[in-house]
Motif scaffolding. Structure first.
Motif, PDB file in Angstrom:
ATOM      1  N   GLU A 187       0.825  -1.210   0.000  1.00 49.87           N
ATOM      2  CA  GLU A 187       0.000   0.000   0.000  1.00 49.87           C
ATOM      3  C   GLU A 187       0.858   1.258   0.000  1.00 49.87           C
ATOM      4  O   GLU A 187       0.675   2.170  -0.822  1.00 49.87           O
ATOM      5  CB  GLU A 187      -0.937   0.004   1.206  1.00 49.87           C
ATOM      6  CG  GLU A 187      -2.056  -1.008   1.110  1.00 49.87           C
ATOM      7  CD  GLU A 187      -2.998  -0.989   2.299  1.00 49.87           C
ATOM      8  OE1 GLU A 187      -3.959  -1.770   2.285  1.00 49.87           O
ATOM      9  OE2 GLU A 187      -2.771  -0.195   3.246  1.00 49.87           O
ATOM     10  N   GLN A 190       2.789   1.719  -3.156  1.00 53.30           N
ATOM     11  CA  GLN A 190       2.008   2.259  -4.265  1.00 53.30           C
ATOM     12  C   GLN A 190       1.797   3.766  -4.134  1.00 53.30           C
ATOM     13  O   GLN A 190       1.795   4.477  -5.147  1.00 53.30           O
ATOM     14  CB  GLN A 190       0.665   1.546  -4.384  1.00 53.30           C
ATOM     15  CG  GLN A 190      -0.031   1.862  -5.705  1.00 53.30           C
ATOM     16  CD  GLN A 190      -1.270   1.041  -5.954  1.00 53.30           C
ATOM     17  OE1 GLN A 190      -2.232   1.144  -5.209  1.00 53.30           O
ATOM     18  NE2 GLN A 190      -1.245   0.227  -6.999  1.00 53.30           N
ATOM     19  N   LEU A 224       0.964  -5.133 -10.498  1.00 59.40           N
ATOM     20  CA  LEU A 224       1.973  -4.229  -9.958  1.00 59.40           C
ATOM     21  C   LEU A 224       3.193  -4.149 -10.863  1.00 59.40           C
ATOM     22  O   LEU A 224       3.813  -3.082 -11.003  1.00 59.40           O
ATOM     23  CB  LEU A 224       2.381  -4.666  -8.542  1.00 59.40           C
ATOM     24  CG  LEU A 224       1.288  -4.530  -7.473  1.00 59.40           C
ATOM     25  CD1 LEU A 224       1.819  -4.988  -6.118  1.00 59.40           C
ATOM     26  CD2 LEU A 224       0.764  -3.104  -7.374  1.00 59.40           C
ATOM     27  N   THR A 352      -4.452  -1.524  -2.280  1.00 60.15           N
ATOM     28  CA  THR A 352      -3.788  -1.070  -3.492  1.00 60.15           C
ATOM     29  C   THR A 352      -4.876  -0.771  -4.524  1.00 60.15           C
ATOM     30  O   THR A 352      -6.055  -0.936  -4.244  1.00 60.15           O
ATOM     31  CB  THR A 352      -2.867  -2.175  -4.020  1.00 60.15           C
ATOM     32  OG1 THR A 352      -3.612  -3.399  -4.086  1.00 60.15           O
ATOM     33  CG2 THR A 352      -1.644  -2.367  -3.133  1.00 60.15           C
TER      34      THR A 352
END
Length: 466
Positions: A187, A190, A224, A352
């Motif tokens: 988290e 990001q 990701l 995310t």
């Protein structure tokens, strides 16, 4: 000396919810908090501030990468004002913690600021600006957790940081090395990736979010990487060193070959550990486990029968909503009621984007238990709502008992998965079958249609839109 029916040590989501429920049930209640604001880790340096930064950084990323495609032209350069972003985050925290102050007053709960420690099983010493002592027939320990580290890492809270410091950086890292590919690391990674940092994740396990379903982990890993994260699984960190403004992390990969990572910040996100410092538990006859957790029975009762413990300080997932359920459970138990918690139905979420959410059993757990199951999966990109919002990544997967069709687990990656998982929790709480969910009308166009379609796929392999 003030006397109470219940005293709660710690004011995080578990503690303050327990206090409110105790007061609602007619008990004279006190809550003790060592910090100047209520709300614990979650409201002050955890769930709430991290979501504020995730939302702010998401808006920035949309403006930079997606607005033009939506037909929105912004003249000039789009700039980040990190100081203002951090200030907005703090205002969200202040509003939320202030709300807890209001709830304490509304429910006539006495608030004590200071460190609560047991004198004995019914007396608590509170050491603060003004030290005092109170008496409590029952006590609930809700002292939460603190970030863990590795034994060879010396955190300086400047370049070698935990999640607490990551929420208030003065600059955007050039290269943020994240040790730990779990919820917290991904988290916060990001947040800074969106703001322009290079982000390298170093994870000991063979995949990110290793406690979740392997299919979910694989999908998130793919997404990701598309966002330019550098993910290094099966890497065992063996040294972390700061040289001036540079951080050097050395790790052995799965072949035993040393790999070196260099960056300007290193976020250590290897989990959290129970916090019982200053509690003086032994004076009350409260036993701790070898791992430092407060030992409790199925009623969340400690070895001292009038003392209970909830949240991160006991066994189980370290989740704010788990602590809240336990706070309510203990309050109602003390009141003589017969509450219940089904730990299998407490959802887990990664915030995310896309979000990840899950409840119930993973495929790995069902295989290990020898339970025969069937799978229904539906891709988010097949939804009209996903195409309209350009949120195409992810899927919903439903695992159902092969013979009874009862839903055993739901796993999803996608936009608004954190909100959608509640539908799965409701269904499983009432032991719904996949067919039950497949026959319920879902508004169109919505993301939740993916749940219906996955249920159709699990029932008799007949999704409508693929």
């Amino acid at each position: 000396m003030n006397s109470y029916d219940v005293a709660i040590i710690g004011s995080g989501p578990g503690g303050y919810v327990a206090a409110i429920r105790c007061a609602q049930l007619g008990m004279k209640t006190a809550i003790i908090e060592k910090y100047s604001t209520l709300g614990g880790t979650c409201l002050n340096v955890g769930c709430i501030p991290s979501k504020a930064l995730l939302d702010s950084s998401h808006h920035y990323e949309d403006a930079v990468k997606h607005f033009e495609e939506h037909g929105i032209d912004i003249p000039g350069d789009i700039k980040i004002n990190l100081e203002k972003m951090i200030a907005r985050k703090q205002s969200v925290v202040d509003q939320t913690t202030g709300g807890i102050d209001f709830l304490m007053k509304k429910n006539k709960i006495d608030v004590y600021q200071g460190v609560g420690s047991f004198k004995d099983a019914t007396h608590i010493l509170i050491s603060g600006e003004e030290s005092t002592e109170i008496e409590a027939k029952n006590t609930i320990i809700a002292t939460g957790s603190k970030p863990s580290t590795l034994p060879f890492i010396t955190l300086d809270k400047e370049r070698l940081i935990t999640s607490t410091e990551a929420l208030k950086l003065k600059e955007i890292p050039k290269h943020l090395i994240v040790i730990g590919g779990g919820v917290i690391g991904l988290e916060l990674g990001q947040v800074y990736k969106r703001l322009g940092a290079e982000v390298s994740v170093v994870e000991y396990a063979d995949r990110i979010v290793p406690t979740m379903d392997a299919g979910v982990s694989k999908e998130l890993n793919k997404v990701l990487k598309k966002q330019k994260f550098k993910i290094n699984a099966s890497h065992k960190v063996k040294s972390v060193e700061r040289v001036g403004d540079e951080v050097i992390v050395k790790a052995d990969n799965k072949k035993g070959v040393e790999v070196e990572f260099k960056g300007d910040y290193c976020l250590v996100a290897v989990g959290r550990h129970a916090y019982t410092d200053g509690l003086n538990a032994e004076a009350a006859g409260v036993k701790l486990t070898e791992r430092g957790l407060v030992d409790v029975n199925e009623h969340l009762q400690t070895s001292a029968p009038n003392i209970y413990a909830i949240g991160d300080v006991i066994k189980g997932a370290m989740l704010a909503h788990k602590a809240e359920e336990e706070g309510t459970f203990v309050a109602e138990t003390i009141a003589g009621q017969k509450p219940h918690i089904d730990y299998n139905l407490i959802p887990g979420v990664v915030y995310t984007w896309p979000e990840v959410a899950a409840v119930g059993k993973t495929e790995e757990q069902l295989k290990e238990a020898g339970i025969e199951y069937k799978t229904g999966q539906f891709p988010m990109r097949a939804l009209g709502r996903s195409r309209a919002s350009m949120d195409l990544d992810g899927f919903v997967k439903i695992l159902a008992d092969k013979s009874t069709d009862e839903i055993l687990g739901v796993h999803m990656v996608g936009a608004r998965a954190a909100d959608m998982i509640a539908e799965a929790v409701v269904a499983m709480e009432y032991r719904a079958s996949a067919e039950d969910v497949s026959r319920m009308s879902h508004a169109h166009p919505t993301f939740t249609e993916a749940i219906k379609e996955a249920a159709l796929a699990a029932t008799d392999d007949r999704p409508l839109h693929i």
